[in-house]
Enzyme design. Structure first.
Site, PDB file in Angstrom:
ATOM      1  CE  LYS A   1      56.456  15.016  24.863  1.00  0.00           C
ATOM      2  NZ  LYS A   1      55.807  15.522  26.087  1.00  0.00           N
TER       3      LYS A   1
ATOM      4  CG  HIS B   1      60.000  15.639  22.984  1.00  0.00           C
ATOM      5  ND1 HIS B   1      59.197  15.875  21.891  1.00  0.00           N
ATOM      6  CD2 HIS B   1      60.016  16.797  23.706  1.00  0.00           C
ATOM      7  CE1 HIS B   1      58.746  17.110  21.941  1.00  0.00           C
ATOM      8  NE2 HIS B   1      59.212  17.692  23.029  1.00  0.00           N
TER       9      HIS B   1
END
Length: 232
Positions: free
Chosen positions: A144, A140
């Site tokens: 994140k 990600h």
């Protein structure tokens, strides 16, 4: 009639949902973020517009308080924030007592939820063969906070429930602006099998959250995206 939505959390996901809302016959009637809902005061405010559903994409430490406050106002909720699972049982109890509907998911992408069903089937098949090991890798964007992702953890849980009892190696990458990638793999003595879902645009998550909001409108109970999509 349009579904009236309160956005709780107005970061990347909140803005993506806002941008697509009209295309899904939804109307965003309020946008709450740290500037107007730092301690839940925006939800408590008597000036909060009437709403059918709140979509919660804030911070893990705020989810339980936000959902409880929304439950007190009898507003159904779609929860996409991850990392607050330790408080889930208490939040479920409050939601049940208030008689609201909640859709909770680690990932609202329609593709990811169909992918999870495929992964479950693969795990049931490979569970029979002891010489195949397995892994999950997810990547990600660098901002994140939780790792592994809620989706990776959900995939692991699905595999175990499907009968795969052996160790599943789980790893994460946080770099750049990746919107989300999940790979489930099986490796045996002579071959390797991989299943991968890659999100190309954050709009896939926004679309799923709006679908969930429309579906949960008027319902009571605690639901997942499997319920929204009708996956057995």
């Amino acid at each position: 009639m349009s579904v009236r939505i309160v956005l709780v959390g107005y970061g990347r996901m909140g803005k993506a949902i806002d941008a697509l809302s009209a295309d899904h016959d939804c109307e965003v009637v309020e946008r709450l973020d740290v500037h107007n809902n730092l301690h839940g005061e925006g939800i408590d405010s008597p000036s909060l517009p009437d709403a059918d559903v709140a979509i919660e994409f804030s911070l893990a430490g705020s989810v339980a308080s936000n959902v409880k406050k929304l439950a007190a106002r009898r507003i159904n909720v779609v929860v996409g924030t991850t990392g607050w699972e330790a408080e889930e049982a208490d939040v479920r109890r409050v939601a049940a007592e208030a008689g609201i509907g909640v859709v909770q998911a680690a990932n609202f992408s329609l593709g990811v939820n169909l992918f999870r069903a495929v992964v479950e089937r693969s795990a049931a098949l490979f569970a029979r063969y002891d010489d195949f090991g397995s892994w999950i890798h997810e990547g990600h964007h660098a901002a994140k906070r939780d790792a592994p992702s809620g989706t990776a953890l959900a995939l692991g849980t699905a595999m175990r429930k499907a009968g795969y009892a052996r160790h599943i190696d789980v790893s994460s990458t946080r770099a750049g602006r990746m919107p989300g990638m999940h790979t489930v793999g099986y490796d045996g003595p002579f071959d390797t099998i991989t299943l991968t879902h890659t999100a190309r645009d954050r709009a896939t998550f926004a679309r799923g959250a709006l679908e969930a909001a429309r579906w949960v409108c008027g319902r009571r109970g605690w639901f997942s995206m499997r319920d929204v999509l009708g996956i057995d």
